[in-house]
Design an enzyme around this catalytic site. Structure first.
Site, PDB file in Angstrom:
ATOM      1  N   ASP A 161       0.796  -1.241   0.000  1.00 26.89           N
ATOM      2  CA  ASP A 161       0.000   0.000   0.000  1.00 26.89           C
ATOM      3  C   ASP A 161       0.823   1.284   0.000  1.00 26.89           C
ATOM      4  O   ASP A 161       0.473   2.249   0.704  1.00 26.89           O
ATOM      5  CB  ASP A 161      -0.973  -0.005   1.195  1.00 26.89           C
ATOM      6  CG  ASP A 161      -1.905  -1.188   1.189  1.00 26.89           C
ATOM      7  OD1 ASP A 161      -1.883  -1.948   0.213  1.00 26.89           O
ATOM      8  OD2 ASP A 161      -2.660  -1.363   2.161  1.00 26.89           O
TER       9      ASP A 161
ATOM     10  N   GLN B 199       9.084 -13.451  21.446  1.00 23.48           N
ATOM     11  CA  GLN B 199       8.748 -14.861  21.692  1.00 23.48           C
ATOM     12  C   GLN B 199       9.392 -15.776  20.639  1.00 23.48           C
ATOM     13  O   GLN B 199       8.745 -16.670  20.084  1.00 23.48           O
ATOM     14  CB  GLN B 199       7.229 -15.059  21.689  1.00 23.48           C
ATOM     15  CG  GLN B 199       6.493 -14.202  22.708  1.00 23.48           C
ATOM     16  CD  GLN B 199       5.017 -14.517  22.751  1.00 23.48           C
ATOM     17  OE1 GLN B 199       4.619 -15.616  23.132  1.00 23.48           O
ATOM     18  NE2 GLN B 199       4.210 -13.561  22.353  1.00 23.48           N
TER      19      GLN B 199
ATOM     20  N   LYS C 167      -7.416  -4.886   5.007  1.00 20.82           N
ATOM     21  CA  LYS C 167      -6.112  -4.519   5.554  1.00 20.82           C
ATOM     22  C   LYS C 167      -5.079  -5.603   5.235  1.00 20.82           C
ATOM     23  O   LYS C 167      -3.940  -5.305   4.900  1.00 20.82           O
ATOM     24  CB  LYS C 167      -6.199  -4.295   7.072  1.00 20.82           C
ATOM     25  CG  LYS C 167      -7.232  -3.240   7.481  1.00 20.82           C
ATOM     26  CD  LYS C 167      -7.027  -1.911   6.796  1.00 20.82           C
ATOM     27  CE  LYS C 167      -8.043  -0.873   7.246  1.00 20.82           C
ATOM     28  NZ  LYS C 167      -8.075   0.298   6.332  1.00 20.82           N
TER      29      LYS C 167
ATOM     30  N   LYS D  71      -6.459  -4.947  -3.081  1.00 18.80           N
ATOM     31  CA  LYS D  71      -7.045  -5.627  -1.924  1.00 18.80           C
ATOM     32  C   LYS D  71      -8.093  -4.726  -1.270  1.00 18.80           C
ATOM     33  O   LYS D  71      -7.885  -3.531  -1.115  1.00 18.80           O
ATOM     34  CB  LYS D  71      -5.952  -6.024  -0.933  1.00 18.80           C
ATOM     35  CG  LYS D  71      -5.194  -4.868  -0.286  1.00 18.80           C
ATOM     36  CD  LYS D  71      -4.018  -5.425   0.492  1.00 18.80           C
ATOM     37  CE  LYS D  71      -3.306  -4.459   1.392  1.00 18.80           C
ATOM     38  NZ  LYS D  71      -4.064  -3.672   2.331  1.00 18.80           N
TER      39      LYS D  71
ATOM     40  N   VAL E  81       3.189   0.289   4.237  1.00 15.95           N
ATOM     41  CA  VAL E  81       2.497   1.039   5.293  1.00 15.95           C
ATOM     42  C   VAL E  81       1.082   0.487   5.512  1.00 15.95           C
ATOM     43  O   VAL E  81       0.501  -0.072   4.603  1.00 15.95           O
ATOM     44  CB  VAL E  81       2.416   2.536   4.922  1.00 15.95           C
ATOM     45  CG1 VAL E  81       3.808   3.136   4.835  1.00 15.95           C
ATOM     46  CG2 VAL E  81       1.651   2.782   3.633  1.00 15.95           C
ATOM     47  N   THR E  82       0.557   0.707   6.715  1.00 16.86           N
ATOM     48  CA  THR E  82       1.251   1.160   7.903  1.00 16.86           C
ATOM     49  C   THR E  82       1.671  -0.048   8.750  1.00 16.86           C
ATOM     50  O   THR E  82       1.053  -1.104   8.655  1.00 16.86           O
ATOM     51  CB  THR E  82       0.380   2.100   8.783  1.00 16.86           C
ATOM     52  OG1 THR E  82      -0.784   1.387   9.236  1.00 16.86           O
ATOM     53  CG2 THR E  82      -0.064   3.330   7.998  1.00 16.86           C
TER      54      THR E  82
ATOM     55  N   GLU F  95      -4.532  -0.868  -1.355  1.00 16.12           N
ATOM     56  CA  GLU F  95      -5.823  -0.977  -0.675  1.00 16.12           C
ATOM     57  C   GLU F  95      -6.808  -0.055  -1.381  1.00 16.12           C
ATOM     58  O   GLU F  95      -6.502   1.113  -1.633  1.00 16.12           O
ATOM     59  CB  GLU F  95      -5.704  -0.557   0.802  1.00 16.12           C
ATOM     60  CG  GLU F  95      -7.049  -0.657   1.536  1.00 16.12           C
ATOM     61  CD  GLU F  95      -6.960  -0.261   3.019  1.00 16.12           C
ATOM     62  OE1 GLU F  95      -5.854  -0.105   3.553  1.00 16.12           O
ATOM     63  OE2 GLU F  95      -8.045  -0.117   3.626  1.00 16.12           O
TER      64      GLU F  95
ATOM     65  N   CYS G 201      -1.886  -2.512   7.948  1.00 19.03           N
ATOM     66  CA  CYS G 201      -1.844  -3.452   6.822  1.00 19.03           C
ATOM     67  C   CYS G 201      -0.607  -4.347   6.830  1.00 19.03           C
ATOM     68  O   CYS G 201      -0.669  -5.500   6.405  1.00 19.03           O
ATOM     69  CB  CYS G 201      -1.968  -2.686   5.512  1.00 19.03           C
ATOM     70  SG  CYS G 201      -3.612  -1.977   5.317  1.00 19.03           S
TER      71      CYS G 201
HETATM   72  N1  TIU Z   1      -2.562   0.239   4.375  1.00 17.60           N
HETATM   73  C1  TIU Z   1      -3.028   0.517   5.598  1.00 17.60           C
HETATM   74  O1  TIU Z   1      -2.332   0.351   6.583  1.00 17.60           O
HETATM   75  N2  TIU Z   1      -4.306   1.028   5.694  1.00 17.60           N
HETATM   76  C2  TIU Z   1      -4.745   1.823   6.712  1.00 17.60           C
HETATM   77  O2  TIU Z   1      -5.894   2.232   6.749  1.00 17.60           O
HETATM   78  N3  TIU Z   1      -3.806   2.163   7.646  1.00 17.60           N
HETATM   79  C3  TIU Z   1      -3.953   3.015   8.712  1.00 17.60           C
HETATM   80  O3  TIU Z   1      -3.040   3.104   9.521  1.00 17.60           O
HETATM   81  N4  TIU Z   1      -5.046   3.766   8.804  1.00 17.60           N
END
Ligand code: TIU
Length: 252
Positions: A41, A219, A149, A146, A174-175, A89, A179
């Site tokens: 993303d 872990q 997430k 996609k 990200v993030t 996304e 995701c």
């Molecule tokens: N790609 C992704 O992480 N989508 C999000 O909506 N991330 C947020 O941190 N909002």
């Protein structure tokens, strides 16, 4: 009748031998031939003003520092001949693949599907939905849309990876805690081994970023391994350009 073998056997021919990378909680060994780089993303809607990330109340500038180290990794991995998968996304223009719960979440005045400075937010085909120029996919690299997430949910990612004989994933994007984390958890349960690059994933919330990475390697590597781009590039035998890593501490 003469039988002609068609297609590539699992694994990519012409790709080098075992690579070992210093990582937490211990070294990560992988064969580039059976590995893929996943870029999650890296879209304008998350990285630039006017998109979904900003609508959610975030400072999108916090994600910009991921772009340059990830660009370096992308170039090296291309040279190494590894498989590359980019995800985005987003949703169909009629939003029929967007759960009403996701659409309603946040009570946003301008949310998914609304018109923004970069087109309709998180809608496929719009400028904001596409990947930033620096990391634009090359021909032959998979681009996977996609709706959720996780990168495995409601996509053909698993099929693509298994058909290519991929077992190990170098995970970026990200993030970190949304995701990236969801994807690493999905991949782990499916038997893929994930190496997450700490300076090639980013979050709007630095504390979440740090803890999310700790959660992956804790872990004994409960979800996978964590290292940084310098370690990966060194292991791949590629010189790192100092500008790419300056100021980016491991785990930062
Ligand atoms: N790609 C992704 O992480 N989508 C999000 O909506 N991330 C947020 O941190 N909002």
């Amino acid at each position: 009748m003469k039988v002609v073998a068609r297609g590539q056997p699992p694994g990519r021919s012409g790709v080098g031998g075992l690579v070992s990378v210093a990582a937490d909680p211990y070294e990560f060994a992988f064969h580039p031939a059976s590995s893929a780089l996943l870029l999650i993303d890296m879209q304008r809607d998350f990285l630039e003003p006017g998109g979904f990330g900003e609508r959610l109340g975030n400072d999108v500038a916090l994600l910009a520092r991921v772009v340059e180290p990830l660009r370096q990794v992308l170039m090296s991995v291309r040279q190494a001949g590894m498989m590359i998968v980019h995800t985005r996304e987003g949703h169909r223009p009629d939003l029929s693949d967007c759960p009403p719960s996701k659409l309603a979440r946040g009570r946003l005045e301008l949310g998914i599907g609304s018109a923004g400075p970069k087109g309709r937010i998180l809608v496929r085909g719009e400028l904001g939905h596409d990947i930033v120029d620096e990391l634009a996919p090359h021909p032959g690299e998979a681009v996977l849309d996609k709706p959720g997430k996780g990168s495995f949910y409601a996509t053909d990612l698993e099929l693509i990876l298994r058909n290519a004989g991929v077992m190990s994933l170098v995970v970026t994007g990200v993030t970190t805690e949304v995701c990236v984390h969801t994807t690493v958890r999905e991949a782990n349960d499916r038997g893929f081994e994930c190496l997450v690059l700490s300076d090639c994933v980013g979050s709007y919330v630095p504390e979440f970023h740090r803890v999310a990475l700790e959660m992956i390697s804790a872990q004994g590597g409960i979800f996978g391994w964590v290292t940084d781009s310098a370690e990966l590039l060194a292991a791949l035998g590629t010189a790192v350009q100092p500008a790419a890593i300056a100021g980016v501490a491991k785990g930062a």
